[in-house]
Design a protein around this motif. Structure first.
Motif, PDB file in Angstrom:
ATOM      1  N   ALA A 181      -9.361   4.603   0.937  1.00 44.01           N
ATOM      2  CA  ALA A 181      -8.881   4.318   2.294  1.00 44.01           C
ATOM      3  C   ALA A 181      -7.830   5.310   2.759  1.00 44.01           C
ATOM      4  O   ALA A 181      -7.361   5.220   3.903  1.00 44.01           O
ATOM      5  CB  ALA A 181      -8.308   2.904   2.356  1.00 44.01           C
ATOM      6  N   ASP A 182      -7.442   6.243   1.890  1.00 46.15           N
ATOM      7  CA  ASP A 182      -6.342   7.160   2.230  1.00 46.15           C
ATOM      8  C   ASP A 182      -6.846   8.596   2.368  1.00 46.15           C
ATOM      9  O   ASP A 182      -6.328   9.522   1.762  1.00 46.15           O
ATOM     10  CB  ASP A 182      -5.240   7.078   1.178  1.00 46.15           C
ATOM     11  N   LEU A 183      -7.857   8.767   3.229  1.00 42.46           N
ATOM     12  CA  LEU A 183      -8.432  10.096   3.483  1.00 42.46           C
ATOM     13  C   LEU A 183      -8.288  10.416   4.971  1.00 42.46           C
ATOM     14  O   LEU A 183      -9.277  10.510   5.704  1.00 42.46           O
ATOM     15  CB  LEU A 183      -9.911  10.119   3.070  1.00 42.46           C
ATOM     16  N   PRO A 184      -7.059  10.610   5.445  1.00 45.71           N
ATOM     17  CA  PRO A 184      -6.837  10.739   6.887  1.00 45.71           C
ATOM     18  C   PRO A 184      -7.396  12.012   7.499  1.00 45.71           C
ATOM     19  O   PRO A 184      -7.517  12.110   8.721  1.00 45.71           O
ATOM     20  CB  PRO A 184      -5.310  10.699   7.014  1.00 45.71           C
ATOM     21  N   VAL A 186      -4.123  10.738  -0.199  1.00 51.25           N
ATOM     22  CA  VAL A 186      -2.681  10.874   0.043  1.00 51.25           C
ATOM     23  C   VAL A 186      -1.923   9.797  -0.726  1.00 51.25           C
ATOM     24  O   VAL A 186      -2.016   8.608  -0.419  1.00 51.25           O
ATOM     25  CB  VAL A 186      -2.358  10.772   1.542  1.00 51.25           C
ATOM     26  N   ASP A 187      -1.190  10.237  -1.743  1.00 46.01           N
ATOM     27  CA  ASP A 187      -0.344   9.337  -2.518  1.00 46.01           C
ATOM     28  C   ASP A 187       1.132   9.712  -2.434  1.00 46.01           C
ATOM     29  O   ASP A 187       1.998   8.855  -2.595  1.00 46.01           O
ATOM     30  CB  ASP A 187      -0.757   9.350  -3.992  1.00 46.01           C
ATOM     31  N   ALA A 247       0.824  -1.212   0.000  1.00 41.90           N
ATOM     32  CA  ALA A 247       0.000   0.000   0.000  1.00 41.90           C
ATOM     33  C   ALA A 247       0.860   1.265   0.000  1.00 41.90           C
ATOM     34  O   ALA A 247       1.946   1.297   0.596  1.00 41.90           O
ATOM     35  CB  ALA A 247      -0.918   0.001   1.222  1.00 41.90           C
ATOM     36  N   LYS A 248       0.369   2.289  -0.696  1.00 47.09           N
ATOM     37  CA  LYS A 248       0.981   3.626  -0.699  1.00 47.09           C
ATOM     38  C   LYS A 248       2.446   3.586  -1.136  1.00 47.09           C
ATOM     39  O   LYS A 248       3.324   4.217  -0.528  1.00 47.09           O
ATOM     40  CB  LYS A 248       0.864   4.269   0.697  1.00 47.09           C
ATOM     41  N   ARG A 300       1.674  16.260   3.345  1.00 50.38           N
ATOM     42  CA  ARG A 300       1.821  17.574   3.975  1.00 50.38           C
ATOM     43  C   ARG A 300       0.525  18.374   3.886  1.00 50.38           C
ATOM     44  O   ARG A 300       0.138  19.055   4.837  1.00 50.38           O
ATOM     45  CB  ARG A 300       2.981  18.333   3.331  1.00 50.38           C
ATOM     46  N   ALA A 301      -0.161  18.289   2.741  1.00 50.00           N
ATOM     47  CA  ALA A 301      -1.427  19.004   2.587  1.00 50.00           C
ATOM     48  C   ALA A 301      -2.482  18.461   3.545  1.00 50.00           C
ATOM     49  O   ALA A 301      -3.266  19.220   4.123  1.00 50.00           O
ATOM     50  CB  ALA A 301      -1.907  18.911   1.143  1.00 50.00           C
ATOM     51  N   ALA A 302      -2.522  17.140   3.715  1.00 50.70           N
ATOM     52  CA  ALA A 302      -3.486  16.547   4.643  1.00 50.70           C
ATOM     53  C   ALA A 302      -3.178  16.953   6.078  1.00 50.70           C
ATOM     54  O   ALA A 302      -4.091  17.264   6.858  1.00 50.70           O
ATOM     55  CB  ALA A 302      -3.467  15.027   4.511  1.00 50.70           C
ATOM     56  N   LEU A 303      -1.899  16.962   6.432  1.00 57.58           N
ATOM     57  CA  LEU A 303      -1.525  17.382   7.785  1.00 57.58           C
ATOM     58  C   LEU A 303      -1.914  18.832   8.039  1.00 57.58           C
ATOM     59  O   LEU A 303      -2.376  19.180   9.135  1.00 57.58           O
ATOM     60  CB  LEU A 303      -0.026  17.189   7.994  1.00 57.58           C
ATOM     61  N   ALA A 304      -1.765  19.678   7.034  1.00 61.57           N
ATOM     62  CA  ALA A 304      -2.164  21.078   7.179  1.00 61.57           C
ATOM     63  C   ALA A 304      -3.672  21.202   7.335  1.00 61.57           C
ATOM     64  O   ALA A 304      -4.155  22.087   8.058  1.00 61.57           O
ATOM     65  CB  ALA A 304      -1.693  21.880   5.966  1.00 61.57           C
TER      66      ALA A 304
END
Length: 212
Positions: free
Chosen positions: A106-109, A182-183, A15-16, A189-193
């Motif tokens: 599944a990658d939408l944290p 998130v790939d 994954a990822k 970084r964008a998701a963390l922001a």
């Protein structure tokens, strides 16, 4: 209308893979699991969601996600993402034929339950509908009304492929958490922001991730 969400998850060791350059192969599987855990938790907290089915064969992720309340569906076709989604949708519909179904990444944290509810309310107006990702190239959610086949076409250029299949593209503002998959390192970084769930936040705190 309450939905069943179908969430696909590759075996964690695969994954990822595009995150390897940013976080390394040792930390990547744990980060992928954290993404999935935060995605499932947020999805189950959404008032428009009745249940979540995760299609995976991973021996670590399956029990962890089941403990959060997800139903685990084995990837019996083992023929790629779209085959896995079609199989899981058929399993869900065999028990609840009148349920509306949506495939969700599944990658939408950073997923927010309220934003997901807005997307699902909009999708309920159409036989099939989808939401493009933040890059406007891929797809993060594909929805099908009761009695309608999901017909997943995820993969490269899935936005155009889903449009070509007859699914309606949803044009919504203020649902960035549902679009932010998130790939890559930049995606992370964008998701963390944006603000991620607790498991991703804890995993990311251990990463050698430049913030600039």
């Amino acid at each position: 209308m309450q939905w069943t969400l179908v969430i696909p998850l590759k075996p964690l060791n695969r994954a990822k893979s595009r995150l390897s350059q940013t976080v390394g192969d040792a930390l990547r599987p744990g980060l992928a699991l954290a993404f999935a855990e935060d995605t499932v938790t947020a999805a189950l907290a959404c008032p428009a969601v009745a249940d979540v089915a995760v299609v995976t064969d991973d021996g670590i992720a399956g029990p962890r996600l089941a403990a959060l309340g997800a139903r685990i569906v084995a990837d019996e076709p083992r023929a790629g993402l779209n085959a896995a989604l079609a199989h899981a949708a058929a399993v869900v519909r065999s028990a609840r034929p009148e349920t509306p179904i949506a495939a969700l990444n599944a990658d939408l944290p950073a997923l927010r339950p309220g934003e997901l509810a807005r997307v699902l309310r909009a999708a309920a107006q159409f036989p099939r509908a989808f939401l493009a990702d933040s890059a406007a190239v891929g797809t993060t959610l594909l929805a099908a009304a009761p009695g309608r086949a999901l017909l997943p076409a995820f993969g490269p250029d899935s936005r155009m492929r889903h449009r070509a299949s007859g699914a309606v593209e949803l044009s919504l503002e203020a649902v960035e958490s549902v679009r932010r998959d998130v790939d890559t390192g930049d995606d992370l970084r964008a998701a963390l922001a944006l603000g991620v769930g607790p498991r991703t936040a804890a995993a990311a705190a251990r990463l050698p991730l430049p913030r600039g």
